[in-house]
Scaffold this active site. Structure first.
Site, PDB file in Angstrom:
ATOM      1  N   GLU A 203       0.860  -1.185   0.000  1.00 31.47           N
ATOM      2  CA  GLU A 203       0.000   0.000   0.000  1.00 31.47           C
ATOM      3  C   GLU A 203       0.894   1.232   0.000  1.00 31.47           C
ATOM      4  OE1 GLU A 203      -2.716   2.542   3.114  1.00 31.47           O
ATOM      5  OE2 GLU A 203      -2.765   0.352   3.307  1.00 31.47           O
TER       6      GLU A 203
ATOM      7  N   ARG B 259       0.459  10.497   0.283  1.00 31.99           N
ATOM      8  CA  ARG B 259       0.738  11.583   1.233  1.00 31.99           C
ATOM      9  C   ARG B 259       1.856  12.501   0.779  1.00 31.99           C
ATOM     10  NH1 ARG B 259       0.548   8.233   7.007  1.00 31.99           N
ATOM     11  NH2 ARG B 259      -1.517   7.308   6.706  1.00 31.99           N
TER      12      ARG B 259
ATOM     13  N   THR C 189      -4.537   6.180   1.871  1.00 35.11           N
ATOM     14  CA  THR C 189      -4.900   7.571   2.159  1.00 35.11           C
ATOM     15  C   THR C 189      -5.716   8.158   1.013  1.00 35.11           C
ATOM     16  OG1 THR C 189      -2.710   7.689   3.229  1.00 35.11           O
ATOM     17  CG2 THR C 189      -4.058   9.660   3.298  1.00 35.11           C
TER      18      THR C 189
ATOM     19  N   LYS D 236     -10.648  -1.942   6.305  1.00 35.19           N
ATOM     20  CA  LYS D 236      -9.479  -1.497   7.057  1.00 35.19           C
ATOM     21  C   LYS D 236      -9.922  -0.984   8.422  1.00 35.19           C
ATOM     22  CE  LYS D 236      -5.900   2.097   6.984  1.00 35.19           C
ATOM     23  NZ  LYS D 236      -5.058   2.930   6.111  1.00 35.19           N
TER      24      LYS D 236
END
Length: 211
Positions: free
Chosen positions: A43, A47, A71, A131
């Site tokens: 993953e 960011r 994110t 998640k």
């Protein structure tokens, strides 16, 4: 139209590194080291300004690895990830728009959950692998245990504050399909370009998941 089965896509990939790239070149080196250590899915968090480019490069260059992005906060990010061929997307929470867009775009999606209501909303939208974030701060082990009864159809990917020692406890839960962790890509190893250490941590994580 139904949601893409993220659990089937990530089957067998029980420990998933969560990595924030400083550059595309670094992302290549990290992914190669992780793959050499036996990791098959990553993953890449969105960011940094280079993150989307890093995902695109890894998708092109590492066809044997499941390349996903985390994110994800906006539907437009989901669209871009679909366009560049990302295997899956992950969010720290979820919105009705993201839940629906993932189904529409036919991209495997792990919405973030921290409450029973959020689990119910994700399940209603067709998503089954969720998640749990931020795992350690919300004492996710107890939550996951409590959710086994009412949400028997759900499987979880706890992420957030988990280290190798705690990972073992999570992986023992029958409703934990996988977990995410940044301990496989420690900041000092990235700073020093110590890819042998990243590979070694990957090997240890694979062995842990096989216990």
């Amino acid at each position: 139209m139904s949601a893409v089965d993220a659990q089937a896509l990530l089957h067998g990939h029980r420990v998933m590194p969560v990595y924030t790239p400083a550059s595309v070149d670094e992302a290549r080196a990290v992914a190669c080291a992780l793959q050499a250590g036996g990791i098959g899915a990553i993953e890449v968090t969105l960011r940094t300004p280079v993150a989307m480019g890093a995902v695109a490069a890894l998708v092109r260059e590492m066809p044997d690895m499941r390349i996903g992005a985390g994110t994800v906060l906006e539907v437009e990010q989901l669209r871009r990830l679909k366009d560049i061929g990302a295997a899956f997307a992950v969010s720290p929470g979820s919105t009705p728009e993201l839940l629906a867009a993932a189904v529409e775009l036919e991209i495997a999606y792990l919405p973030g959950v921290a409450t029973g209501s959020e689990v119910m909303a994700a399940l209603a939208a067709g998503h089954r692998l969720l998640k749990v974030f931020p795992a350690e701060p919300i004492n996710a082990l107890e939550l996951i245990d409590a959710w086994r009864g009412p949400f028997a159809q759900a499987r979880f990917c706890p992420t957030g504050g988990i280290d190798a020692a705690r990972a073992r406890e999570y992986l023992r839960r029958s409703n934990v399909a996988c977990l995410g962790g940044s301990w496989l890509t420690p900041a000092d190893a990235l700073r020093e370009g110590d890819w042998a250490r990243v590979e070694a941590l990957a090997r240890e994580a694979v062995a842990l998941a096989a216990e």
